[in-house]
Design a protein around this motif. Structure first.
Motif, mmCIF file in Angstrom:
data_model
loop_
_atom_site.group_PDB
_atom_site.id
_atom_site.type_symbol
_atom_site.label_atom_id
_atom_site.label_comp_id
_atom_site.label_asym_id
_atom_site.label_seq_id
_atom_site.Cartn_x
_atom_site.Cartn_y
_atom_site.Cartn_z
ATOM 1 N N SER A 7 0.851 -1.189 0.000
ATOM 2 C CA SER A 7 0.000 0.000 0.000
ATOM 3 C C SER A 7 0.883 1.234 0.000
ATOM 4 O O SER A 7 2.010 1.215 0.486
ATOM 5 N N GLN A 8 0.368 2.297 -0.573
ATOM 6 C CA GLN A 8 1.169 3.509 -0.745
ATOM 7 C C GLN A 8 0.233 4.706 -0.822
ATOM 8 O O GLN A 8 -0.899 4.601 -1.297
ATOM 9 N N ILE A 9 0.716 5.844 -0.345
ATOM 10 C CA ILE A 9 -0.020 7.105 -0.496
ATOM 11 C C ILE A 9 0.802 8.054 -1.353
ATOM 12 O O ILE A 9 2.004 8.230 -1.138
ATOM 13 N N TYR A 10 0.151 8.646 -2.340
ATOM 14 C CA TYR A 10 0.769 9.582 -3.269
ATOM 15 C C TYR A 10 0.149 10.951 -3.056
ATOM 16 O O TYR A 10 -1.067 11.062 -2.870
ATOM 17 N N THR A 11 0.950 11.983 -3.087
ATOM 18 C CA THR A 11 0.421 13.336 -2.931
ATOM 19 C C THR A 11 0.868 14.203 -4.096
ATOM 20 O O THR A 11 1.974 14.052 -4.627
ATOM 21 N N TYR A 12 -0.006 15.131 -4.487
ATOM 22 C CA TYR A 12 0.254 16.006 -5.631
ATOM 23 C C TYR A 12 -0.197 17.421 -5.276
ATOM 24 O O TYR A 12 -1.140 17.617 -4.504
ATOM 25 N N GLY A 13 0.432 18.413 -5.882
ATOM 26 C CA GLY A 13 -0.024 19.784 -5.756
ATOM 27 C C GLY A 13 0.451 20.476 -4.497
ATOM 28 O O GLY A 13 1.338 20.003 -3.777
ATOM 29 N N LYS A 14 -0.192 21.606 -4.215
ATOM 30 C CA LYS A 14 0.159 22.403 -3.050
ATOM 31 C C LYS A 14 -1.095 22.921 -2.366
ATOM 32 O O LYS A 14 -2.137 23.107 -2.991
ATOM 33 N N LEU A 15 -0.960 23.167 -1.083
ATOM 34 C CA LEU A 15 -2.026 23.790 -0.300
ATOM 35 C C LEU A 15 -1.860 25.304 -0.358
ATOM 36 O O LEU A 15 -0.898 25.820 -0.936
ATOM 37 N N THR A 16 -2.789 26.023 0.244
ATOM 38 C CA THR A 16 -2.753 27.488 0.151
ATOM 39 C C THR A 16 -1.539 28.089 0.837
ATOM 40 O O THR A 16 -1.152 29.215 0.531
ATOM 41 N N ASP A 17 -0.915 27.351 1.761
ATOM 42 C CA ASP A 17 0.288 27.861 2.413
ATOM 43 C C ASP A 17 1.552 27.558 1.610
ATOM 44 O O ASP A 17 2.664 27.841 2.048
ATOM 45 N N LYS A 32 2.714 24.644 0.882
ATOM 46 C CA LYS A 32 3.293 23.342 1.216
ATOM 47 C C LYS A 32 2.542 22.226 0.495
ATOM 48 O O LYS A 32 1.363 22.370 0.160
ATOM 49 N N ALA A 33 3.228 21.117 0.283
ATOM 50 C CA ALA A 33 2.591 19.962 -0.343
ATOM 51 C C ALA A 33 1.641 19.294 0.648
ATOM 52 O O ALA A 33 1.890 19.293 1.862
ATOM 53 N N PRO A 34 0.532 18.721 0.181
ATOM 54 C CA PRO A 34 -0.329 17.953 1.082
ATOM 55 C C PRO A 34 0.410 16.707 1.554
ATOM 56 O O PRO A 34 1.373 16.262 0.923
ATOM 57 N N THR A 35 -0.042 16.152 2.659
ATOM 58 C CA THR A 35 0.541 14.928 3.191
ATOM 59 C C THR A 35 -0.568 13.914 3.418
ATOM 60 O O THR A 35 -1.761 14.206 3.236
ATOM 61 N N ALA A 36 -0.181 12.732 3.862
ATOM 62 C CA ALA A 36 -1.164 11.699 4.186
ATOM 63 C C ALA A 36 -2.008 12.072 5.390
ATOM 64 O O ALA A 36 -3.005 11.407 5.678
ATOM 65 N N VAL A 96 -25.596 14.983 8.702
ATOM 66 C CA VAL A 96 -24.244 14.485 8.977
ATOM 67 C C VAL A 96 -24.054 13.050 8.495
ATOM 68 O O VAL A 96 -22.997 12.693 7.963
ATOM 69 N N GLY A 97 -25.077 12.195 8.629
ATOM 70 C CA GLY A 97 -24.953 10.807 8.203
ATOM 71 C C GLY A 97 -24.915 10.635 6.697
ATOM 72 O O GLY A 97 -24.593 9.550 6.197
ATOM 73 N N ALA A 98 -25.196 11.708 5.962
ATOM 74 C CA ALA A 98 -25.154 11.665 4.503
ATOM 75 C C ALA A 98 -23.870 12.239 3.943
ATOM 76 O O ALA A 98 -23.520 11.956 2.801
ATOM 77 N N GLY A 99 -23.163 13.072 4.730
ATOM 78 C CA GLY A 99 -21.976 13.685 4.139
ATOM 79 C C GLY A 99 -21.152 14.541 5.063
ATOM 80 O O GLY A 99 -20.516 15.484 4.595
ATOM 81 N N GLY A 100 -21.103 14.235 6.367
ATOM 82 C CA GLY A 100 -20.470 15.152 7.305
ATOM 83 C C GLY A 100 -19.099 14.792 7.822
ATOM 84 O O GLY A 100 -18.580 15.469 8.705
ATOM 85 N N ILE A 101 -18.470 13.740 7.289
ATOM 86 C CA ILE A 101 -17.187 13.295 7.843
ATOM 87 C C ILE A 101 -16.018 13.995 7.163
ATOM 88 O O ILE A 101 -16.012 14.209 5.952
ATOM 89 N N ARG A 102 -15.017 14.344 7.978
ATOM 90 C CA ARG A 102 -13.720 14.810 7.473
ATOM 91 C C ARG A 102 -12.672 13.771 7.831
ATOM 92 O O ARG A 102 -12.735 13.164 8.896
ATOM 93 N N SER A 103 -11.698 13.581 6.950
ATOM 94 C CA SER A 103 -10.699 12.548 7.210
ATOM 95 C C SER A 103 -9.417 12.847 6.442
ATOM 96 O O SER A 103 -9.300 13.884 5.764
ATOM 97 N N THR A 104 -8.466 11.918 6.528
ATOM 98 C CA THR A 104 -7.153 12.062 5.904
ATOM 99 C C THR A 104 -6.852 10.854 5.025
ATOM 100 O O THR A 104 -7.530 9.821 5.103
ATOM 101 N N GLY A 105 -5.810 10.955 4.217
ATOM 102 C CA GLY A 105 -5.397 9.824 3.410
ATOM 103 C C GLY A 105 -5.014 8.628 4.250
ATOM 104 O O GLY A 105 -5.387 7.485 3.939
ATOM 105 N N ASN A 106 -4.270 8.855 5.323
ATOM 106 C CA ASN A 106 -3.871 7.746 6.188
ATOM 107 C C ASN A 106 -5.080 7.038 6.781
ATOM 108 O O ASN A 106 -5.177 5.808 6.754
#
Length: 550
Positions: free
Chosen positions: A54-64, A66-70, A244-254
């Motif tokens: 398994s692997q996580i790939y990141t592309y682009g930049k955030l508004t600061d 910096k590159a996004p991370t997992a 919230v049960g239809a679309g309220g979760i925030r999460s990360t790549g990891n």
């Protein structure tokens, strides 16, 4: 919108990649990098499972800069619904609930609609064939940039108490944010808690998803990617509240890779039996190639089945999927409201086509006006194209409106799905046809105003200016949704909330119709003949708005 016991070891993380690992197909890696370079996605995180790797790939930049991370946080939108399905399936495996159990049994203070003696069941909410619409008919956001923020429990109860199902529960699939939201709320009530606490206790904590939440704290907020609309404009985060049960979760790549591997059965988890139950296909889903279980879709193909779901909010898009042999999987997160589905399917299917890169360009309102009109896709399906301020918008018969973005003159794409539209011109240079590119090419000739009116059963008649003045005023459709009716240069104009004003045309005294959308407005009068209300007729619903005093 959309679906979340043993902590899993940290996953390997890759920075921005120029050469793909064997886990990610080179063509997907190249497409992802090209789209970021073209500005289609500001930042992109792709988590891949390839057998034991398994692997996580990141592309682009955030508004600061910096590159996004997992560990960058994104809204996952409707993938949330798969978490809601897992909660239901877990309660079923524990013999606490049944799929054929009426949702009304969990909500005794609600009046839940039924039809022909058939109640809506928990399973039908999960299979998206309850008969409930995508959104309640009394859903009138005060602010379209945060559309769910002000929808209350009282509004939900009022809608359910008065809504008549158009078909029997279990009869046909219809994607419903409302149905998933109701299911999540009911499961929270059944647990004597809330959806937020239930999903945290049953899924996030057991899977070690410590950067996943419905309400984020300061630490997560510091890692939250700024969302963008499909034009690249920064937008605020959605407060989905009751939905919230239809679309309220925030999460990360990891964390989402943890969730993906748990669903694939690649990591030990007591939730796996429930996850399999939720994934098992039960009935027809969207399109002939898809079947649906509890929220999870299974797409059939010549190279095997793919189990999947996607998500989108006002500033983010997502995809999760894996092959039915549970050897290959992918999760994709981005911070723009632009579809990533083709990247997901192309990761899992060697022959899946990748859409051409969409680079949004600006066209003048004069050029956009050339495309406005009604196009006939089939005898029963018309496509309205109209301009709302500087935005081109399309709406098919009986469906919701969606924005179109220009990738060049005469070429447009939609961020909400894999849709492209090309406009064609006649010998005189006038737009006379569009071609809808979605599962093939569909040619739609442009109709004249008279032809479009006739197909909708409309016939314009003249109304004297003095009578038009009687309709001017403000009409309250909902606490935060007001119609403003004005007369401009002899034309009646109607504006709802923060939307642009659109003309309406008389078919008789007190009866008007829109041409930009398939909708009508009737005005009501009191016993003295004074106009005191309007009624909006759209998508099979009638919504009354009393006139407000001056």
């Amino acid at each position: 919108m959309n679906r979340k016991l043993i902590a899993i070891a940290l996953l390997a993380v890759a920075g921005s990649t120029s050469a793909a690992s064997p886990a990610l197909p080179p063509r997907v890696d190249a497409a992802a990098q090209q789209r970021v370079n073209d500005g289609e996605y500001p930042a992109l995180v792709i988590g891949v499972v390839d057998g034991d790797h398994s692997q996580i790939y990141t592309y682009g930049k955030l508004t600061d800069g910096k590159a996004p991370t997992a560990d960058t946080v994104f809204e996952i939108g409707s993938i949330t619904k798969t978490f809601t399905a897992t909660l239901l399936a877990e309660a079923v495996t524990k013999n606490e609930l049944r799929l054929d159990q009426p949702v009304a049994s969990l909500l005794p203070d609600f009046k839940i609609p039924s039809r022909n003696g058939k109640p809506i069941t928990l399973g039908e909410l999960g299979m998206q064939d309850s008969g409930l619409p995508r959104l309640p008919t009394n859903f009138h956001p005060a602010h379209m940039d945060d559309p769910y923020a002000d929808y209350s429990l009282d509004l939900l109860k009022a809608f359910l108490a008065t809504y008549s199902l158009p078909r029997d529960p279990g009869e046909n699939y219809e994607y419903s944010n409302l149905g998933a939201a109701l299911l999540g709320y009911a499961l929270g009530r059944h647990a004597g808690s809330s959806y937020d606490k239930l999903v945290q206790a049953w899924i996030f904590m057991p899977l070690g998803m410590d950067s996943t939440a419905t309400t984020i704290d300061a630490a997560m907020r510091s890692r939250l990617a700024q969302g963008h609309d499909a034009t690249g404009k920064p937008v605020g985060n959605w407060n989905v509240n009751l939905f919230v049960g239809a679309g309220g979760i925030r999460s990360t790549g990891n964390d989402m890779l943890r969730y993906l591997k748990a669903n694939m059965g690649l990591t030990p988890s007591p939730l796996y039996t429930a996850m399999q139950l939720a994934q098992t296909p039960r009935t027809s889903g969207p399109g002939p190639e898809n079947r649906i279980g509890l929220i999870w879709m299974t797409q059939h193909g010549p190279d095997g089945d793919v189990i999947w779901h996607n998500g989108m909010t006002g500033g983010y898009a997502s995809f999760i999927g894996f092959t039915a042999d549970r050897r290959h999987g992918v999760v994709i997160l981005t911070n723009t409201a632009t579809d990533v589905d083709d990247l997901g399917f192309a990761t899992l299917r060697a022959a899946w086509p990748l859409a051409p890169a969409h680079k949004n360009v600006s066209l003048s309102t004069q050029v956009l006006d050339e495309y406005q009109g009604t196009y006939r896709l089939s005898p029963a399906m018309l496509l309205n194209v109209f301009r709302a301020d500087n935005q081109l918008v399309a709406q098919a018969t009986g469906q919701g409106a969606f924005p179109l973005y220009a990738s060049g003159k005469d070429e447009f794409f939609a961020s909400v799905s894999d849709i492209r539209i090309s406009f064609k011109h006649d010998a005189q240079g006038k737009v006379d046809t569009l071609v809808l590119h979605q599962h093939g090419d569909h040619v739609a000739p442009k109709l004249s105003t008279a032809e479009a009116d006739a197909l909708r059963g409309n016939k314009e008649v003249a109304i004297d200016p003095a009578t038009l003045g009687n309709y001017a005023g403000r009409y309250q459709l909902a606490p935060n949704a007001i119609f403003v009716v004005t007369v401009q240069n002899g034309q009646l104009m109607v504006k709802l909330g923060g939307q642009p004003s659109f003309p309406v045309y008389a078919s008789a005294r007190d009866r008007f119709f829109y041409r930009v959308v398939d909708a009508k407005i009737d005005f009501e009068r009191d016993e003295h003949g004074r106009v005191d209300a309007l009624v909006l007729h759209q998508n099979g619903a009638d919504k009354r708005a009393p006139k407000l005093g001056d």
